[in-house]
Design an enzyme around this catalytic site. Structure first.
Site, PDB file in Angstrom:
ATOM      1  N   ASN A 145      18.394  27.277 -26.363  1.00  0.00           N
ATOM      2  CA  ASN A 145      18.050  27.560 -27.666  1.00  0.00           C
ATOM      3  C   ASN A 145      18.035  28.524 -28.756  1.00  0.00           C
ATOM      4  OD1 ASN A 145      15.738  26.053 -29.583  1.00  0.00           O
ATOM      5  ND2 ASN A 145      14.563  27.610 -28.790  1.00  0.00           N
ATOM      6  N   TYR A 187      26.482  32.808 -39.277  1.00  0.00           N
ATOM      7  CA  TYR A 187      24.985  31.344 -38.328  1.00  0.00           C
ATOM      8  C   TYR A 187      26.622  30.462 -38.078  1.00  0.00           C
ATOM      9  CZ  TYR A 187      21.741  28.544 -36.712  1.00  0.00           C
ATOM     10  OH  TYR A 187      20.702  27.518 -36.472  1.00  0.00           O
ATOM     11  N   LYS A 198      27.914  28.726 -34.389  1.00  0.00           N
ATOM     12  CA  LYS A 198      27.323  27.757 -33.945  1.00  0.00           C
ATOM     13  C   LYS A 198      28.925  26.285 -34.159  1.00  0.00           C
ATOM     14  CE  LYS A 198      23.254  27.753 -34.190  1.00  0.00           C
ATOM     15  NZ  LYS A 198      22.936  27.600 -32.492  1.00  0.00           N
ATOM     16  N   THR A 222       9.812  25.918 -38.997  1.00  0.00           N
ATOM     17  CA  THR A 222      10.405  26.665 -37.859  1.00  0.00           C
ATOM     18  C   THR A 222      10.570  28.638 -38.575  1.00  0.00           C
ATOM     19  OG1 THR A 222      12.763  27.015 -37.057  1.00  0.00           O
ATOM     20  CG2 THR A 222      10.877  25.412 -36.282  1.00  0.00           C
TER      21      THR A 222
END
Length: 246
Positions: free
Chosen positions: A79, A146, A150, A183
């Site tokens: 994670n 990013y 991913k 978050t």
């Protein structure tokens, strides 16, 4: 006996995953670079995965804990992840780019490599979950780093799953797209400048409208799925399909 390992366990989705596993009676090893709140049946391991050599050291330590626990069903959730740097190509900071790839790509790949190697001589069943993002398949201005990390972890997942199937292994490697959550990462996104991130307004609107899922909801969807369903090697699951398939 079951055991769960969660990286990036101190906050956000990681913290939600820890609570979700514990509520199901599954002991958890949580790996993070900052201290994590103590709980019964929870062990905190402090490692900074952005540092060279640390992922391999952490992987060896975790495997020792797995063997010591006597668990025969182990779930590992990669994670830990960073969204920075959010910036247009041509303005990227080299050190921050390297750090992002260390955390988002190199750490999960190197650690998975260690565990699958050791698992060949192990009696239990290993399920490895890579937390991914829709950014892995959709180009977003300002997110070249990013997006790329991913996309890399998606392909790593698919190849690892294919290879496990080719040898009829009982072990599994999958990915999970948690969607947009409320978050700290979202706070970082919303604090970006429009010059660096053209779509920042859309993410601010998601927060204002209350369209961000709670990390615990996303964590529960994954844990419930893993405990009730058999998973397909190499598949990239989304929170939307898991919530619809309850």
């Amino acid at each position: 006996m079951q055991l769960a390992i969660v990286t990036g366990a101190s906050k956000g989705l990681g913290d939600g995953l820890v609570d979700s596993f514990l509520e199901k009676g599954i002991p958890v090893l949580g790996l993070s670079r900052s201290e994590t709140e103590g709980r019964e049946n929870f062990t905190s391991l402090l490692y900074d995965l952005s540092q060279s050599g640390v992922p391999l050291t952490a992987a060896e330590h975790i495997w020792q804990e797995i063997e010591k626990s006597g668990a025969t069903q182990v779930t590992i959730v990669h994670n830990a992840s960073v969204i920075d740097p959010i910036e247009r190509v041509g303005k990227l900071d080299a050190d921050r780019v390297e750090m992002a790839f260390r955390v988002n790509v190199l750490a999960p790949m190197l650690m998975t490599n260690v565990w699958l190697s050791k698992a060949k001589e192990w009696e239990g069943v290993l399920t490895i979950v890579n937390i991914t993002s829709g950014a892995g398949s959709q180009a977003i201005s300002g997110w070249s780093v990013y997006n790329s990390t991913k996309a890399a972890i998606n392909m790593h997942t698919q190849v690892a799953g294919l290879e496990l199937d080719q040898v009829n292994s009982s072990h599994r490697v999958i990915a999970y797209n948690p969607g947009v959550m409320d978050t700290g990462m979202q706070q970082t996104i919303r604090s970006s400048s429009e010059d660096a991130f053209a779509d920042v307004g859309r993410f601010k609107e998601l927060k204002q409208k209350g369209d961000l899922r709670a990390p615990r909801t996303v964590a529960e969807a994954l844990v419930n799925f893993l405990l009730k369903k058999s998973v397909d090697n190499g598949r990239i699951y989304s929170v939307t399909e898991l919530l619809e398939d309850k």
